[in-house]
Design an enzyme around this catalytic site. Structure first.
Site, PDB file in Angstrom:
ATOM      1  N   LYS A   1       1.274  -1.724   0.461  1.00 26.72           N
ATOM      2  CA  LYS A   1      -0.085   0.196  -0.377  1.00 26.72           C
ATOM      3  C   LYS A   1       0.771   1.234   0.151  1.00 26.72           C
ATOM      4  O   LYS A   1       1.841   1.210   0.504  1.00 26.72           O
ATOM      5  CB  LYS A   1      -0.960   0.171   1.073  1.00 26.72           C
ATOM      6  CG  LYS A   1      -1.878  -1.516   0.861  1.00 26.72           C
ATOM      7  CD  LYS A   1      -2.831  -0.720   0.711  1.00 26.72           C
ATOM      8  CE  LYS A   1      -4.217  -1.618  -0.082  1.00 26.72           C
ATOM      9  NZ  LYS A   1      -5.390  -1.942   1.320  1.00 26.72           N
TER      10      LYS A   1
ATOM     11  N   ARG B   1      -4.126 -10.738   4.166  1.00 32.24           N
ATOM     12  CA  ARG B   1      -4.500 -10.860   2.555  1.00 32.24           C
ATOM     13  C   ARG B   1      -2.508 -10.239   1.843  1.00 32.24           C
ATOM     14  O   ARG B   1      -2.214  -8.770   2.394  1.00 32.24           O
ATOM     15  CB  ARG B   1      -5.337  -9.683   2.153  1.00 32.24           C
ATOM     16  CG  ARG B   1      -6.035  -9.337   0.974  1.00 32.24           C
ATOM     17  CD  ARG B   1      -6.927  -9.140   0.489  1.00 32.24           C
ATOM     18  NE  ARG B   1      -7.313  -8.858  -0.923  1.00 32.24           N
ATOM     19  CZ  ARG B   1      -7.000  -8.048  -1.767  1.00 32.24           C
ATOM     20  NH1 ARG B   1      -6.152  -7.047  -1.153  1.00 32.24           N
ATOM     21  NH2 ARG B   1      -7.119  -8.033  -2.885  1.00 32.24           N
TER      22      ARG B   1
END
Length: 346
Positions: free
Chosen positions: A287, A322
């Site tokens: 991210k 994840r």
């Protein structure tokens, strides 16, 4: 409105100590907590750090929820951290857009992730990166269902990453084992009904806004409490509709309508979400907040930061991660577990 008492577990560790308790069944343990007394959700809570032996009267029920082992999720024991591999069957995902757009390549990579230690493979056909445009339902079905079917036919536990009820239903019919919805079953008026009818476990994620708007100056009065309240409400709605708690997990939605400060606070205070009584999933892989802390030219250069976020989550009792980089994450977790448990691999 009656008072509400919440507890953020503190003094987390793995070696048993007198008076401590396992967090969500362990292996992390906690010996103290930051108590938050709320007199209405619009007011600033009263905060006080206390040892577990010195909590206020009436906290026993919350301690039981924080401490008890979580039920198996999708047939997977939650006593140790688990890895979910990401398969984006898209041309435009933020990190790996195009890498697995070909269904044959996506299937091959899904099998490789399982061989590397993933217990779930998360298949998605619509990019939800900031600013991404929606794809047609027909296109999302075309991208995902053949991959779900092929992987499920080979014994892979597949989660379908979608916010559309028709995709959920088709994926369930093709053998999907989990529904993973960034809108927590609010993005499609039929999603909750379909989720109930399929009987599949569901991951409910928090997002402020939509992929098109979520990173336009996101604001919160208290991000950890607001995310917790949203997820608590969605859990309640799902249970009212007929999905039991043991088929639900929650995801705080790192990067989905959050600033750098919001993301860091959510990761630091993940323990607060254990009070909801279900497994936690953390998706921080590659991210953009990582590159704001330690510059990385490309998302694929963010592996070290991704692993740091995973280990921070593991220390806070997260059950599922994840990730894009399965083998590296599995190795990092194995080494961390062995070192943090006094040299005994889990």
């Amino acid at each position: 409105m009656s008072d509400e008492f919440l507890l953020q577990p503190l003094a987390l560790h793995r070696i048993p100590q007198p008076g401590d308790l396992p967090l969500a069944g362990g292996p992390p343990r906690y010996s103290a907590g930051e108590g938050l007394l709320r007199q209405g959700k619009s007011q600033e809570p009263l905060r006080e750090t206390r040892l577990l032996s010195d909590l206020p009267f009436g906290a026993d029920g919350l301690l039981k929820t924080l401490t008890r082992p979580r039920a198996d999720f999708a047939g997977l024991a939650t006593s140790q951290p688990r890895v979910m591999g990401i398969i984006n069957v898209t041309p435009d995902s933020f990190s790996d857009g195009g890498d697995r757009f070909d269904s044959g390549r996506a299937i091959e990579q899904g099998l490789a992730m399982v061989a590397a230690g993933a217990c779930l493979v998360d298949v998605g056909g619509e990019s939800t990166r900031p600013g991404a445009e929606a794809v047609s339902l027909a296109e999302e079905l075309h991208r995902t269902i053949p991959v779900v079917q092929a992987l499920a036919d080979q014994g892979v536990r597949v989660s379908i990453d979608t916010r559309h009820a028709a995709v959920m239903a088709a994926a369930a019919a093709a053998g999907a084992a989990v529904i993973n919805d960034i809108t927590a079953l609010t993005g499609d008026p039929d999603s909750l009904r379909v989720a109930v009818e399929t009987g599949l476990p569901v991951v409910l994620m928090h997002m402020q806004g939509t992929p098109q708007t979520m990173q336009r100056n996101p604001r919160y009065s208290d991000v950890s409490l607001e995310v917790r309240d949203y997820l608590a409400d969605r859990l309640a709605r799902c249970q009212e509709a007929g999905i039991p708690l043991d088929r639900l997990a929650v995801d705080p939605g790192i990067g989905f309508g959050k600033s750098l400060a919001h993301n860091l606070e959510l990761i630091d205070r993940l323990g607060l979400l254990h009070g909801l009584g279900c497994p936690l999933l953390l998706g921080a892989s590659r991210k953009s907040f990582i590159s704001r802390l330690a510059p990385a030219a490309r998302p694929k250069d963010r592996l070290p930061g991704s692993l740091a976020a995973v280990l921070a989550g593991a220390a806070r009792g997260v059950q599922f991660f994840r990730v894009h980089d399965v083998a590296e994450t599995v190795q990092a977790l194995q080494v961390w577990q062995a070192m943090d448990s006094g040299g005994q691999a889990c």
